[in-house]
Design an enzyme around this catalytic site. Structure first.
Site, PDB file in Angstrom:
ATOM      1  N   LYS A 170       0.124   0.506 -12.330  1.00  0.00           N
ATOM      2  CA  LYS A 170      -0.624  -0.714 -12.014  1.00  0.00           C
ATOM      3  C   LYS A 170      -2.141  -0.513 -12.146  1.00  0.00           C
ATOM      4  CE  LYS A 170      -0.354  -1.400  -7.635  1.00  0.00           C
ATOM      5  NZ  LYS A 170      -1.718  -1.082  -7.197  1.00  0.00           N
ATOM      6  N   ARG A 202       0.050  -6.841  -0.146  1.00  0.00           N
ATOM      7  CA  ARG A 202       1.031  -5.775   0.046  1.00  0.00           C
ATOM      8  C   ARG A 202       1.945  -6.053   1.219  1.00  0.00           C
ATOM      9  NH1 ARG A 202      -2.416  -1.400  -2.402  1.00  0.00           N
ATOM     10  NH2 ARG A 202      -1.181   0.484  -2.561  1.00  0.00           N
ATOM     11  N   ARG A 238      -0.397  13.316 -10.201  1.00  0.00           N
ATOM     12  CA  ARG A 238      -1.560  12.491 -10.552  1.00  0.00           C
ATOM     13  C   ARG A 238      -2.874  13.173 -10.184  1.00  0.00           C
ATOM     14  NH1 ARG A 238      -1.010   6.143  -9.503  1.00  0.00           N
ATOM     15  NH2 ARG A 238      -1.691   6.676  -7.417  1.00  0.00           N
ATOM     16  N   ARG A 271      -6.009  13.188  -5.192  1.00  0.00           N
ATOM     17  CA  ARG A 271      -6.307  12.383  -4.004  1.00  0.00           C
ATOM     18  C   ARG A 271      -5.380  12.783  -2.868  1.00  0.00           C
ATOM     19  NH1 ARG A 271      -5.940   6.314  -6.216  1.00  0.00           N
ATOM     20  NH2 ARG A 271      -4.537   6.207  -4.446  1.00  0.00           N
ATOM     21  N   ARG A 289       4.144   6.868   0.927  1.00  0.00           N
ATOM     22  CA  ARG A 289       3.655   5.621   0.327  1.00  0.00           C
ATOM     23  C   ARG A 289       4.800   4.847  -0.303  1.00  0.00           C
ATOM     24  NH1 ARG A 289      -0.318   7.437  -3.836  1.00  0.00           N
ATOM     25  NH2 ARG A 289      -0.909   5.279  -4.172  1.00  0.00           N
TER      26      ARG A 289
HETATM   27  P1  AMP Z   1      -4.020   1.975  -3.995  1.00  0.00           P
HETATM   28  O1  AMP Z   1      -5.172   2.598  -4.711  1.00  0.00           O
HETATM   29  O2  AMP Z   1      -3.842   0.521  -4.344  1.00  0.00           O
HETATM   30  O3  AMP Z   1      -2.754   2.750  -4.129  1.00  0.00           O
HETATM   31  O4  AMP Z   1      -4.403   1.979  -2.412  1.00  0.00           O
HETATM   32  C1  AMP Z   1      -4.656   3.189  -1.734  1.00  0.00           C
HETATM   33  C2  AMP Z   1      -4.470   2.988  -0.230  1.00  0.00           C
HETATM   34  O5  AMP Z   1      -5.374   1.979   0.247  1.00  0.00           O
HETATM   35  C3  AMP Z   1      -3.093   2.502   0.191  1.00  0.00           C
HETATM   36  O6  AMP Z   1      -2.153   3.549   0.303  1.00  0.00           O
HETATM   37  C4  AMP Z   1      -3.423   1.854   1.544  1.00  0.00           C
HETATM   38  O7  AMP Z   1      -3.607   2.829   2.558  1.00  0.00           O
HETATM   39  C5  AMP Z   1      -4.767   1.204   1.274  1.00  0.00           C
HETATM   40  N1  AMP Z   1      -4.602  -0.188   0.769  1.00  0.00           N
HETATM   41  C6  AMP Z   1      -4.925  -0.647  -0.465  1.00  0.00           C
HETATM   42  N2  AMP Z   1      -4.631  -1.966  -0.575  1.00  0.00           N
HETATM   43  C7  AMP Z   1      -4.089  -2.331   0.607  1.00  0.00           C
HETATM   44  C8  AMP Z   1      -3.557  -3.552   1.116  1.00  0.00           C
HETATM   45  N3  AMP Z   1      -3.497  -4.671   0.367  1.00  0.00           N
HETATM   46  N4  AMP Z   1      -3.088  -3.556   2.399  1.00  0.00           N
HETATM   47  C9  AMP Z   1      -3.143  -2.459   3.163  1.00  0.00           C
HETATM   48  N5  AMP Z   1      -3.592  -1.265   2.752  1.00  0.00           N
HETATM   49  C10 AMP Z   1      -4.079  -1.196   1.476  1.00  0.00           C
END
Ligand code: AMP
Length: 218
Positions: free
Chosen positions: A13, A88, A127, A160, A171
Site C-alpha cells: 500500500k 483503520r 522490510r 523500523r 500488526r
Molecule cells: P503505517 O505506516 O500505515 O503502517 O502506520 C504505522 C503505525 O502508525 C501503525 O502501526 C499505527 O500504530 C499507526 N497508525 C497509522 N495510521 C493509523 C490509523 N488510521 N489509526 C490508528 N493508528 C494508525
C-alpha cells in the site's frame, strides 16, 4: 476524487500510494507518515503515538481522527485526496464519512490491495526503510543496489521498530481484528474495488490506475 487505498501491512500500500496519487494528481495523506514525522519532531502527538506504534497497536481513534480532520482542513480546496492507512477502524470510517459529508463530498472508491496471509508474513519480515527519504525496500523482493544504502537519496536503511518480526505479527493481528471490518463497511456502500496485490509492483500499479479509470501503457 476521494480515494482510500486499503490493504494489510505488507500489501504494498505505502509503495503504491505515493506513485498513484502523483499520477492521478491527488494529495497523498498517509497517517503512518504523519505519526512518524510527529515522533521525529518530538511533539506531544509524537510521544503518544510512538508508544502504540512500537507495539504494533493502533493509535487511539479520538487522537487519530482529530489529526486526520486537521490535515483535511489544512488542504482546504484540494480537488481530492488519496488516503493511505486511514480509516483503520469502523469508528474512523464513520468519522471520515461525516467529515466529508460536511464538505458535501463523499468517498468515491476504496481500492483494496489483496494479498494472501502467507505472503503478507513473508513480506513483513524483511522490510527496510530509508532514514532520510522514507523509501521502502525488501531484502528479497526489492533489494537496494548497495546493501544498507537508499538508491534514491543515498540515505542509510534501517528496520523500523514496527517491522521487527514480533511487531509485524502483532500488526497483522490488529489488522484482522480491527481493520478488516472496514472492508465490509465500504462493500455495503458499493465502493469497494479489489485489486490483486501479488503480481509485480508495476503490474499492481497498473491495475490500481485502471481501477481509477486511468489507462497506463505496458
Ligand atoms: P503505517 O505506516 O500505515 O503502517 O502506520 C504505522 C503505525 O502508525 C501503525 O502501526 C499505527 O500504530 C499507526 N497508525 C497509522 N495510521 C493509523 C490509523 N488510521 N489509526 C490508528 N493508528 C494508525
Amino acid at each position: 476524487m476521494y480515494v482510500i487505498l486499503f490493504g494489510a501491512p505488507g500489501s504494498g500500500k505505502g509503495t503504491q500510494a505515493s506513485r498513484i496519487a502523483q499520477k492521478v494528481g491527488l494529495a497523498h495523506i498517509a497517517t503512518g507518515d504523519i505519526f512518524r514525522q510527529a515522533v521525529q519532531r518530538g511533539t506531544e502527538l509524537g510521544k503518544l503515538a510512538q508508544s502504540y506504534m512500537d507495539k504494533g497497536q493502533l493509535v487511539p481513534d479520538d487522537v487519530t481522527i482529530r489529526m486526520l480532520i486537521e490535515r483535511l482542513d489544512g488542504l482546504g480546496g484540494a480537488s481530492g485526496y488519496m488516503l493511505d492507512g486511514f480509516p483503520r477502524t469502523l469508528a474512523q470510517a464513520r468519522a471520515l464519512d461525516e467529515a466529508l459529508a460536511r464538505r458535501e463530498v463523499a468517498v468515491d472508491k476504496i481500492l483494496y490491495i489483496k494479498v494472501s496471509n502467507e505472503e503478507l508474513l513473508r513480506r513483513l519480515s524483511g522490510r527496510w526503510t530509508c532514514r532520510q527519504c522514507g523509501a521502502v525496500y525488501h531484502q528479497i523482493y526489492q533489494p537496494p543496489q548497495e546493501p544498507g544504502r537508499c538508491d534514491r537519496c543515498g540515505g542509510q536503511l534501517y528496520q523500523r521498530d514496527d517491522d521487527q518480526p514480533a511487531t509485524a505479527h502483532q500488526r497483522l493481528g490488529v489488522y484482522f481484528q480491527q481493520t478488516a471490518p472496514v472492508l465490509e463497511y465500504y462493500r455495503q456502500q458499493g465502493k469497494l474495488v479489489e485489486v490483486d496485490g501479488e503480481p509485480a509492483i508495476e503490474d499492481v500499479g497498473r491495475s490500481l490506475l485502471a481501477a481509477l479509470g486511468v489507462p497506463s501503457p505496458r
